[in-house]
Motif scaffolding. Structure first.
Motif, short mmCIF file in Angstrom:
data_model
loop_
_atom_site.label_atom_id
_atom_site.label_comp_id
_atom_site.label_asym_id
_atom_site.label_seq_id
_atom_site.Cartn_x
_atom_site.Cartn_y
_atom_site.Cartn_z
N ARG A 1 0.83 -1.21 0.00
CA ARG A 1 0.00 0.00 0.00
C ARG A 1 0.86 1.26 0.00
NH1 ARG A 1 -3.23 -3.45 2.83
NH2 ARG A 1 -2.41 -2.93 4.88
N LYS A 2 1.91 1.29 0.83
CA LYS A 2 2.78 2.47 0.89
C LYS A 2 3.44 2.75 -0.45
CE LYS A 2 4.15 2.79 5.72
NZ LYS A 2 5.27 2.66 6.66
N LYS A 3 3.81 1.71 -1.15
CA LYS A 3 4.52 1.86 -2.43
C LYS A 3 3.57 1.88 -3.63
CE LYS A 3 8.76 1.32 -0.70
NZ LYS A 3 9.86 2.21 -0.88
N SER A 4 2.25 1.75 -3.38
CA SER A 4 1.23 1.69 -4.44
C SER A 4 1.59 0.66 -5.51
CB SER A 4 1.05 3.08 -5.08
OG SER A 4 0.62 4.02 -4.13
N LEU A 5 1.93 -0.54 -5.04
CA LEU A 5 2.36 -1.60 -5.95
C LEU A 5 1.21 -2.41 -6.51
CD1 LEU A 5 5.47 -2.90 -3.98
CD2 LEU A 5 5.42 -1.33 -5.94
N GLY A 6 0.07 -2.42 -5.83
CA GLY A 6 -1.05 -3.23 -6.28
C GLY A 6 -1.93 -3.62 -5.11
N LYS A 7 -2.53 -4.82 -5.20
CA LYS A 7 -3.43 -5.32 -4.15
C LYS A 7 -2.98 -6.68 -3.68
CE LYS A 7 -7.53 -2.89 -4.06
NZ LYS A 7 -7.31 -1.98 -2.97
N LEU A 8 -3.00 -6.84 -2.36
CA LEU A 8 -2.78 -8.15 -1.74
C LEU A 8 -4.15 -8.62 -1.26
CD1 LEU A 8 -0.57 -10.19 -0.98
CD2 LEU A 8 -0.43 -9.05 1.25
N ILE A 9 -4.59 -9.74 -1.79
CA ILE A 9 -5.95 -10.23 -1.55
C ILE A 9 -5.89 -11.47 -0.66
CG2 ILE A 9 -8.06 -11.07 -2.65
CD1 ILE A 9 -6.94 -9.55 -5.21
N LEU A 10 -6.66 -11.43 0.41
CA LEU A 10 -6.71 -12.48 1.41
C LEU A 10 -7.81 -13.48 1.06
CD1 LEU A 10 -5.56 -13.15 4.27
CD2 LEU A 10 -7.32 -11.66 5.19
N SER A 11 -7.56 -14.76 1.32
CA SER A 11 -8.60 -15.78 1.09
C SER A 11 -9.70 -15.64 2.14
CB SER A 11 -7.99 -17.17 1.13
OG SER A 11 -7.63 -17.51 2.45
N PRO A 12 -10.85 -16.18 1.91
CA PRO A 12 -11.22 -16.94 0.73
C PRO A 12 -11.63 -16.04 -0.43
CG PRO A 12 -13.05 -16.97 2.28
CD PRO A 12 -11.93 -16.19 2.93
N MET A 13 -11.03 -16.29 -1.57
CA MET A 13 -11.36 -15.60 -2.81
C MET A 13 -11.12 -16.59 -3.94
SD MET A 13 -12.27 -13.18 -4.86
CE MET A 13 -12.61 -11.88 -3.72
N ASP A 14 -12.15 -16.85 -4.71
CA ASP A 14 -12.00 -17.78 -5.83
C ASP A 14 -11.13 -17.17 -6.91
OD1 ASP A 14 -13.60 -19.69 -4.65
OD2 ASP A 14 -15.39 -19.18 -5.79
N LEU A 15 -10.19 -17.97 -7.39
CA LEU A 15 -9.32 -17.60 -8.50
C LEU A 15 -9.61 -18.59 -9.62
CD1 LEU A 15 -6.95 -16.10 -9.84
CD2 LEU A 15 -5.41 -17.67 -8.61
N LYS A 16 -10.30 -18.12 -10.65
CA LYS A 16 -10.69 -18.98 -11.77
C LYS A 16 -9.58 -18.97 -12.81
CE LYS A 16 -14.18 -19.56 -15.32
NZ LYS A 16 -15.32 -18.93 -15.98
N LEU A 17 -8.98 -20.15 -13.01
CA LEU A 17 -7.89 -20.28 -13.96
C LEU A 17 -8.28 -21.11 -15.18
CD1 LEU A 17 -4.97 -20.81 -11.43
CD2 LEU A 17 -5.53 -18.73 -12.72
N GLY A 18 -9.55 -21.39 -15.31
CA GLY A 18 -10.04 -22.16 -16.45
C GLY A 18 -11.34 -22.86 -16.07
N PRO A 19 -11.96 -23.54 -17.02
CA PRO A 19 -13.25 -24.17 -16.76
C PRO A 19 -13.19 -25.34 -15.77
CG PRO A 19 -12.47 -24.74 -18.95
CD PRO A 19 -11.52 -23.72 -18.40
N LYS A 20 -12.00 -25.85 -15.49
CA LYS A 20 -11.87 -26.98 -14.57
C LYS A 20 -11.04 -26.62 -13.33
CE LYS A 20 -12.34 -30.67 -17.91
NZ LYS A 20 -11.79 -31.95 -18.36
N ASP A 21 -10.67 -25.34 -13.19
CA ASP A 21 -9.78 -24.96 -12.11
C ASP A 21 -10.21 -23.65 -11.46
OD1 ASP A 21 -7.41 -26.94 -12.20
OD2 ASP A 21 -7.76 -26.41 -14.29
N VAL A 22 -10.71 -23.75 -10.23
CA VAL A 22 -11.05 -22.59 -9.41
C VAL A 22 -10.46 -22.86 -8.03
CG1 VAL A 22 -12.88 -21.11 -8.50
CG2 VAL A 22 -13.21 -22.28 -10.69
#
Length: 189
Positions: free
Chosen positions: A61-82
Motif C-alpha cells: 500500500r505504501k509503495k502503491s504496488l497493487g493489491k494483496l488479496i486475502l482468502s477466501p477468494m476464488d481464482l478462476k484459472l479455467g473451466p476446470k480450475d477454481v
C-alpha cells in the motif's frame, strides 16, 4: 440451477456450473475438474497468513504496488480450475480489472499458499503446475511445520526455486524491491 445442498453427496468430478452452484463459503476448490474439500485451517495457519498480510500489505500500500488479496477468494484459472489461494498479489496496472468481480479471472503476479495436511499434495503438484501454466510469475509455499518458505519464480515453462528459507533468515522477493521480513515474524504465534 438450484444451489447444491452440502448434505447431498458431492460428485467426485464437477463442471464449472456445478461448482458455481455451491453455496457461498462452501469449503471446496475445483482442481482439474475434481471437487476438493478444504477443511477449516488451523489457528497457526491463519496466524501466518495474518503476519504476512499485515507486513507485506502495508509495504504494498505504501509503495502503491497493487493489491494483496486475502482468502477466501476464488481464482478462476479455467473451466476446470477454481482455487482459493491463501494470499494473491495483483500488480497496480491490473487492479482496475478487479472491480466488481465475483471471482478473480485475471492471472495474479504472486500466489502464496500455506500448507495444510489436507491440501499440501495439491499445492505442490496440480495447483503449482496450473499456476505456472497460466503465467503466475511467483509462487510461495509456506510450510508451517518445518517453518520454511520456498520462493519459486517462473522461468520459461517451469518454476525454479529462487530461495528456500529457514530460520534465521529474512524473507525478500525480487517482486517487492526493498521489502524484508524476518522469518521469526512470519512464524510468530
Amino acid at each position: 440451477m438450484d444451489k447444491m445442498l452440502l448434505t447431498e453427496p458431492l460428485p467426485r468430478t464437477a463442471t464449472l456450473e456445478e461448482f458455481e452452484s455451491l453455496p457461498e463459503k462452501a469449503p471446496y476448490q475445483l482442481i482439474r475438474g475434481e471437487l476438493i474439500m478444504s477443511p477449516s485451517p488451523t489457528l497457526y495457519h491463519q496466524e501466518i497468513i495474518t503476519n504476512i498480510e499485515l507486513t507485506l500489505g502495508v509495504f504494498i500500500r505504501k509503495k502503491s504496488l497493487g493489491k494483496l488479496i486475502l482468502s477466501p477468494m476464488d481464482l478462476k484459472l479455467g473451466p476446470k480450475d477454481v482455487y482459493q489461494p491463501d494470499l494473491i498479489f495483483v500488480r497496480q496496472e491490473n487492479v482496475p480489472s478487479l472491480q466488481r468481480q465475483e471471482r478473480l479471472t485475471i492471472v495474479p503476479d504472486l500466489v502464496i499458499e500455506v500448507l495444510s495436511p489436507s491440501t499440501a499434495y495439491e499445492d505442490f503438484t496440480r495447483k503449482k503446475s496450473k499456476y505456472c501454466e497460466c503465467g503466475v510469475r511467483e509462487y510461495w509455499i509456506i510450510d508451517p511445520l518445518a517453518e520454511t518458505i520456498e520462493i519459486m519464480v517462473k522461468e520459461g515453462e517451469f518454476y525454479q526455486t529462487e530461495a528456500l528459507l529457514r530460520q534465521p533468515a529474512v524473507l525478500e522477493s525480487s517482486m517487492f524491491p526493498g521489502f524484508t521480513m524476518d522469518l521469526a515474524d512470519v512464524f510468530r504465534f
